[in-house]
Design a protein around this motif. Structure first.
Motif, PDB file in Angstrom:
ATOM      1  N   ALA A   1       0.818  -1.212   0.000  1.00 17.48           N
ATOM      2  CA  ALA A   1       0.000   0.000   0.000  1.00 17.48           C
ATOM      3  C   ALA A   1       0.855   1.266   0.000  1.00 17.48           C
ATOM      4  O   ALA A   1       0.325   2.370  -0.185  1.00 17.48           O
ATOM      5  CB  ALA A   1      -0.933   0.000   1.216  1.00 17.48           C
ATOM      6  N   GLY A   2       2.153   1.109   0.214  1.00 10.21           N
ATOM      7  CA  GLY A   2       3.045   2.260   0.248  1.00 10.21           C
ATOM      8  C   GLY A   2       2.892   3.109   1.492  1.00 10.21           C
ATOM      9  O   GLY A   2       3.189   4.308   1.477  1.00 10.21           O
ATOM     10  N   THR A   3       2.474   2.491   2.598  1.00  7.84           N
ATOM     11  CA  THR A   3       2.244   3.250   3.825  1.00  7.84           C
ATOM     12  C   THR A   3       3.271   2.936   4.922  1.00  7.84           C
ATOM     13  O   THR A   3       3.091   3.334   6.071  1.00  7.84           O
ATOM     14  CB  THR A   3       0.826   2.981   4.374  1.00  7.84           C
ATOM     15  OG1 THR A   3       0.670   1.573   4.612  1.00  7.84           O
ATOM     16  CG2 THR A   3      -0.226   3.443   3.384  1.00  7.84           C
ATOM     17  N   ILE A   4       4.312   2.217   4.554  1.00  5.31           N
ATOM     18  CA  ILE A   4       5.383   1.932   5.520  1.00  5.31           C
ATOM     19  C   ILE A   4       6.712   1.952   4.771  1.00  5.31           C
ATOM     20  O   ILE A   4       6.776   1.583   3.591  1.00  5.31           O
ATOM     21  CB  ILE A   4       5.182   0.554   6.216  1.00  5.31           C
ATOM     22  CG1 ILE A   4       6.086   0.413   7.446  1.00  5.31           C
ATOM     23  CG2 ILE A   4       5.418  -0.591   5.249  1.00  5.31           C
ATOM     24  CD1 ILE A   4       5.631   1.239   8.611  1.00  5.31           C
ATOM     25  N   ARG A   5       7.745   2.434   5.452  1.00  8.84           N
ATOM     26  CA  ARG A   5       9.095   2.453   4.873  1.00  8.84           C
ATOM     27  C   ARG A   5      10.025   1.715   5.819  1.00  8.84           C
ATOM     28  O   ARG A   5       9.905   1.842   7.047  1.00  8.84           O
ATOM     29  CB  ARG A   5       9.575   3.898   4.686  1.00  8.84           C
ATOM     30  CG  ARG A   5       8.799   4.695   3.656  1.00  8.84           C
ATOM     31  CD  ARG A   5       9.254   6.146   3.631  1.00  8.84           C
ATOM     32  NE  ARG A   5       8.891   6.841   4.860  1.00  8.84           N
ATOM     33  CZ  ARG A   5       7.965   7.807   4.941  1.00  8.84           C
ATOM     34  NH1 ARG A   5       7.311   8.181   3.854  1.00  8.84           N
ATOM     35  NH2 ARG A   5       7.705   8.393   6.093  1.00  8.84           N
ATOM     36  N   LEU A   6      10.995   0.984   5.253  1.00  9.23           N
ATOM     37  CA  LEU A   6      11.959   0.230   6.036  1.00  9.23           C
ATOM     38  C   LEU A   6      13.340   0.861   5.873  1.00  9.23           C
ATOM     39  O   LEU A   6      13.732   1.220   4.757  1.00  9.23           O
ATOM     40  CB  LEU A   6      11.998  -1.234   5.590  1.00  9.23           C
ATOM     41  CG  LEU A   6      10.662  -1.985   5.599  1.00  9.23           C
ATOM     42  CD1 LEU A   6      10.882  -3.443   5.208  1.00  9.23           C
ATOM     43  CD2 LEU A   6       9.978  -1.890   6.956  1.00  9.23           C
ATOM     44  N   HIS A   7      14.071   0.957   6.976  1.00  7.36           N
ATOM     45  CA  HIS A   7      15.375   1.618   6.957  1.00  7.36           C
ATOM     46  C   HIS A   7      16.418   0.757   7.665  1.00  7.36           C
ATOM     47  O   HIS A   7      16.149   0.199   8.735  1.00  7.36           O
ATOM     48  CB  HIS A   7      15.302   2.973   7.676  1.00  7.36           C
ATOM     49  CG  HIS A   7      14.170   3.841   7.213  1.00  7.36           C
ATOM     50  ND1 HIS A   7      14.290   4.728   6.168  1.00  7.36           N
ATOM     51  CD2 HIS A   7      12.889   3.945   7.657  1.00  7.36           C
ATOM     52  CE1 HIS A   7      13.131   5.354   5.992  1.00  7.36           C
ATOM     53  NE2 HIS A   7      12.264   4.888   6.876  1.00  7.36           N
ATOM     54  N   ALA A   8      17.596   0.668   7.072  1.00  9.59           N
ATOM     55  CA  ALA A   8      18.715  -0.068   7.662  1.00  9.59           C
ATOM     56  C   ALA A   8      19.771   0.931   8.116  1.00  9.59           C
ATOM     57  O   ALA A   8      20.328   1.668   7.293  1.00  9.59           O
ATOM     58  CB  ALA A   8      19.305  -1.035   6.642  1.00  9.59           C
ATOM     59  N   TRP A   9      20.051   0.958   9.410  1.00  7.47           N
ATOM     60  CA  TRP A   9      21.063   1.847   9.978  1.00  7.47           C
ATOM     61  C   TRP A   9      22.114   1.019  10.703  1.00  7.47           C
ATOM     62  O   TRP A   9      21.848  -0.112  11.145  1.00  7.47           O
ATOM     63  CB  TRP A   9      20.443   2.833  10.964  1.00  7.47           C
ATOM     64  CG  TRP A   9      19.586   3.899  10.344  1.00  7.47           C
ATOM     65  CD1 TRP A   9      19.225   4.025   9.033  1.00  7.47           C
ATOM     66  CD2 TRP A   9      18.966   4.985  11.039  1.00  7.47           C
ATOM     67  NE1 TRP A   9      18.422   5.130   8.867  1.00  7.47           N
ATOM     68  CE2 TRP A   9      18.246   5.739  10.074  1.00  7.47           C
ATOM     69  CE3 TRP A   9      18.937   5.399  12.376  1.00  7.47           C
ATOM     70  CZ2 TRP A   9      17.511   6.880  10.403  1.00  7.47           C
ATOM     71  CZ3 TRP A   9      18.212   6.530  12.712  1.00  7.47           C
ATOM     72  CH2 TRP A   9      17.516   7.262  11.723  1.00  7.47           C
ATOM     73  N   TRP A  10      23.287   1.602  10.841  1.00  7.46           N
ATOM     74  CA  TRP A  10      24.379   0.936  11.552  1.00  7.46           C
ATOM     75  C   TRP A  10      25.194   1.993  12.292  1.00  7.46           C
ATOM     76  O   TRP A  10      25.574   3.006  11.698  1.00  7.46           O
ATOM     77  CB  TRP A  10      25.260   0.175  10.557  1.00  7.46           C
ATOM     78  CG  TRP A  10      26.304  -0.702  11.170  1.00  7.46           C
ATOM     79  CD1 TRP A  10      26.116  -1.925  11.740  1.00  7.46           C
ATOM     80  CD2 TRP A  10      27.707  -0.432  11.265  1.00  7.46           C
ATOM     81  NE1 TRP A  10      27.314  -2.442  12.190  1.00  7.46           N
ATOM     82  CE2 TRP A  10      28.312  -1.538  11.903  1.00  7.46           C
ATOM     83  CE3 TRP A  10      28.519   0.634  10.866  1.00  7.46           C
ATOM     84  CZ2 TRP A  10      29.681  -1.611  12.161  1.00  7.46           C
ATOM     85  CZ3 TRP A  10      29.879   0.577  11.114  1.00  7.46           C
ATOM     86  CH2 TRP A  10      30.451  -0.534  11.763  1.00  7.46           C
TER      87      TRP A  10
END
Length: 247
Positions: A178-187
């Motif tokens: 639905a394009g209502t969540i974003r995933l992010h990878a941080w370190w």
């Protein structure tokens, strides 16, 4: 424990008056827009890293910032705590972003790299199996984190792998479609006190400086105005200039 008690007294006597109105509002409910999953390592402090206030982050912390994947029926293949946090935050809170944040010199990743832990810690041994997929990726010749110690390379790959685990859950799949969540990878590089963000186009984690911050804000729909502008994301205010190019 003495440090904790002294700190609590300091909060009660000195800091609490400044937070009284904040907590009065928060007592009526919470509305964090970010689920932040990080390691339980004492050197990693999510609210400090992103300069957030109470109520801004829904935080999950565990050994190795791991998230067991889902089975075909949407049930966790491991511990249920992390999936429960996923379900609660996506179903009952206005969460629009999920961050998985690993870090340098991670003891969990060192243990996975060493072949696990002894039988005297059976729960930890089982828990660390959720880091095996990242180890296989490392052994298969991934170039992510080249130049870093092997355990830090594994830590970075582990962050990416946990995002893949998160994607296996039905609620996450629905929100992604639905394009209502974003995933992010941080370190987080502890020695440098520097957060790195995964940039797929570059195939590597990049230090979160002004240029990277600008690129991320553009992706979130926050492009700077001509001549520069200030943008706040998760409590972090960045001064952006028109001359700074995105990555």
């Amino acid at each position: 424990m003495k440090k904790l008690i002294r700190g609590l007294l300091d909060f009660q006597l000195n800091a609490r008056p400044g937070y009284r109105d904040v907590f009065t509002k928060l007592a009526k409910g919470q509305s964090p827009d970010c689920l932040f999953i990080s390691c339980a390592d004492s050197r990693v402090v999510p609210n400090l890293l992103v300069s957030t206030d109470p109520g801004d982050l829904f935080v999950v912390r565990n050994v190795g910032n791991l998230v067991p994947p889902s089975d075909a029926h949407g049930h966790s293949t491991g511990d249920q705590s992390e999936p429960a946090a996923l379900e609660f935050s996506l179903k009952h809170l206005p969460v629009e972003d999920i961050v998985v944040c690993g870090h340098s010199s991670c003891g969990a990743m060192k243990a996975v790299l060493a072949g696990g832990v002894g039988p005297e810690t059976p729960n930890l041994a089982h828990w660390l199996t959720h880091g095996q997929a990242a180890l296989r990726t490392l052994r298969d010749g991934s170039t992510v984190g080249e130049g870093l110690p092997e355990y830090d390379r594994l830590s970075q790959l582990n962050v990416l792998q946990q995002l893949e685990h998160i994607k296996t859950y039905p609620l996450v799949k629905e929100r992604l479609e639905a394009g209502t969540i974003r995933l992010h990878a941080w370190w987080f590089d502890i020695a440098a006190a520097q957060v790195h963000a995964w940039r797929p186009a570059l195939g590597r984690f990049v230090p979160m400086d002004e240029l990277v911050g600008e690129a991320l804000l553009r992706e979130l729909g926050g492009a700077p105005a001509p001549g520069g502008d200030e943008h706040t994301h998760n409590g972090v205010t960045l001064r952006l200039t028109a001359a700074a190019g995105g990555r």
